[in-house]
Design a protein around this motif. Structure first.
Motif, short mmCIF file in Angstrom:
data_model
loop_
_atom_site.label_atom_id
_atom_site.label_comp_id
_atom_site.label_asym_id
_atom_site.label_seq_id
_atom_site.Cartn_x
_atom_site.Cartn_y
_atom_site.Cartn_z
N GLY A 1 0.82 -1.20 0.00
CA GLY A 1 0.00 0.00 0.00
C GLY A 1 0.86 1.25 0.00
O GLY A 1 0.54 2.24 -0.68
N GLU A 2 1.95 1.22 0.75
CA GLU A 2 2.86 2.36 0.77
C GLU A 2 3.47 2.59 -0.61
O GLU A 2 3.60 3.74 -1.05
CB GLU A 2 3.97 2.13 1.79
N ASP A 3 3.85 1.48 -1.29
CA ASP A 3 4.41 1.61 -2.63
C ASP A 3 3.43 2.33 -3.56
O ASP A 3 3.83 3.20 -4.35
CB ASP A 3 4.72 0.23 -3.22
N ARG A 4 2.17 1.95 -3.47
CA ARG A 4 1.17 2.55 -4.37
C ARG A 4 0.98 4.04 -4.05
O ARG A 4 0.77 4.86 -4.95
CB ARG A 4 -0.15 1.79 -4.26
N GLU A 5 1.04 4.37 -2.78
CA GLU A 5 0.93 5.79 -2.40
C GLU A 5 2.13 6.57 -2.95
O GLU A 5 1.98 7.69 -3.47
CB GLU A 5 0.87 5.92 -0.88
N LEU A 6 3.33 6.00 -2.81
CA LEU A 6 4.53 6.66 -3.31
C LEU A 6 4.48 6.82 -4.83
O LEU A 6 4.84 7.87 -5.36
CB LEU A 6 5.77 5.86 -2.90
N LEU A 7 3.99 5.79 -5.52
CA LEU A 7 3.87 5.87 -6.97
C LEU A 7 2.89 6.97 -7.38
O LEU A 7 3.13 7.70 -8.35
CB LEU A 7 3.41 4.52 -7.55
N ALA A 8 1.79 7.07 -6.65
CA ALA A 8 0.81 8.11 -6.95
C ALA A 8 1.44 9.50 -6.78
O ALA A 8 1.20 10.40 -7.59
CB ALA A 8 -0.41 7.95 -6.05
N GLU A 9 2.24 9.67 -5.72
CA GLU A 9 2.93 10.94 -5.50
C GLU A 9 3.91 11.23 -6.63
O GLU A 9 4.02 12.36 -7.11
CB GLU A 9 3.66 10.92 -4.16
N ILE A 10 4.66 10.20 -7.04
CA ILE A 10 5.65 10.36 -8.11
C ILE A 10 4.98 10.75 -9.42
O ILE A 10 5.41 11.67 -10.12
CB ILE A 10 6.45 9.06 -8.29
N GLU A 11 3.88 10.04 -9.75
CA GLU A 11 3.18 10.33 -11.01
C GLU A 11 2.54 11.71 -10.97
O GLU A 11 2.53 12.43 -11.98
CB GLU A 11 2.13 9.24 -11.24
N ALA A 12 2.02 12.12 -9.82
CA ALA A 12 1.42 13.45 -9.70
C ALA A 12 2.49 14.52 -9.88
O ALA A 12 2.24 15.56 -10.53
CB ALA A 12 0.74 13.59 -8.33
N ALA A 13 3.68 14.27 -9.32
CA ALA A 13 4.77 15.23 -9.45
C ALA A 13 5.21 15.35 -10.91
O ALA A 13 5.54 16.44 -11.39
CB ALA A 13 5.93 14.82 -8.56
N GLU A 14 5.19 14.22 -11.63
CA GLU A 14 5.56 14.24 -13.03
C GLU A 14 4.57 15.05 -13.87
O GLU A 14 4.95 15.76 -14.80
CB GLU A 14 5.65 12.79 -13.57
N VAL A 15 3.28 14.94 -13.51
CA VAL A 15 2.24 15.68 -14.24
C VAL A 15 2.41 17.18 -14.03
O VAL A 15 2.20 17.99 -14.95
CB VAL A 15 0.84 15.23 -13.78
N ARG A 16 2.81 17.58 -12.80
CA ARG A 16 2.96 19.00 -12.49
C ARG A 16 4.15 19.64 -13.17
O ARG A 16 4.24 20.86 -13.30
CB ARG A 16 3.08 19.18 -10.98
N ARG A 17 5.09 18.84 -13.64
CA ARG A 17 6.29 19.39 -14.28
C ARG A 17 5.97 20.05 -15.61
O ARG A 17 5.13 19.59 -16.36
CB ARG A 17 7.31 18.27 -14.52
#
Length: 274
Positions: free
Chosen positions: A258-274
């Motif tokens: 579950g933590e991995d999925r949360e971290l991935l969601a944060e990573i993907e969201a950060a990529e979108v904001r770039r």
């Protein structure tokens, strides 16, 4: 474990297998190497190992006779026996058409006491070698090499480092890229890795060493504060980020927490904001 390599260039292996972990494993008696010149098993004065392909086409093809006779001289068991589960021997043909060589395949090979590697050359190898002699085909990548020798050296190195006693620090095997926990369990007899984060089947996290500041390039502060939980989470995030960027296919092959999925969601969201 014993490796037997069938090749038309036996001198090739005087270099790649004489250094590092493979050399130490040989000196310690963990592995043995047998390098066999296919030209010894020819019967003409030119020591011919190749011929033109039937049906036409470019290039030359390695003939079956030297390969069959060389393997027979080694006293390897019958193909049907080698293909049974738990067999102690295997014969692999290095080929671009083979199964992709991965850490999982390397783990399979560590269960064998004897691994025979047939090095292809030229345009290819007579198909009868694959159909009736080898019990598996291995490809080291989606590209074409000039011959199987480099691939064979890679297989020997990867498999050797999986053997108990081959690494100076056995726990290192559990922290490397692609290694799942169950894959590293047999290679590590003295407890979990000292690292605060293992690979878990993903790409490895970044590593830093002294000096902490080199030409203005600083080590991430999180690695210097001594908080192991923060370090663990940072390393896992970096491993997920690098895997998502370079090898997203691996994410579908591992069990994510579950933590991995949360971290991935944060990573993907950060990529979108770039």
């Amino acid at each position: 474990m014993k490796f037997e390599i069938l090749t038309i260039f036996p001198d090739f292996f005087r270099g790649p297998l004489d250094y590092g972990i493979v050399r130490r494993a040989r000196d310690a008696g963990l592995i043995e190497m047998g390098i066999h010149d296919l030209r010894v098993f020819t019967h003409d004065r030119h020591r011919t190992v190749d011929d033109r392909p039937f049906g036409g086409g470019e290039g030359m093809v390695l003939k079956p006779e030297p390969i069959f006779e060389c393997l027979e001289s080694l006293g390897v068991g019958e193909r049907a026996q080698r293909m049974r589960e738990g067999a102690s021997e295997t014969v692999a043909l290095l080929s671009p058409q083979g199964r992709l060589f991965t850490q999982a395949v390397a783990n399979e090979l560590t269960g064998c006491g004897r691994v025979v590697l047939i090095c292809g050359r030229y345009e290819g190898v007579d198909e009868r070698v694959s159909e009736h002699l080898a019990d598996r085909e291995i490809s080291v990548g989606d590209f074409v090499l000039s011959g199987g020798e480099l691939g064979a050296a890679i297989v020997v190195d990867v498999v050797t480092r999986r053997l108990p006693g081959a690494l100076g620090n056995a726990a290192s095997a559990r922290q490397e890229s692609f290694t799942c926990a169950e894959q590293g369990s047999e290679a590590v007899a003295d407890g979990p890795p000292s690292s605060t984060c293992s690979s878990g089947g993903l790409l490895d996290y970044p590593h830093y060493t002294r000096p902490a500041d080199y030409r203005g390039m600083e080590v991430p502060e999180v690695l210097l504060n001594g908080n192991h939980e923060e370090i663990r989470k940072w390393r896992r995030r970096c491993a997920l980020q690098k895997t998502l960027r370079n090898r997203p296919d691996l994410l579908a092959q591992v069990e994510l927490s579950g933590e991995d999925r949360e971290l991935l969601a944060e990573i993907e969201a950060a990529e979108v904001r770039r």
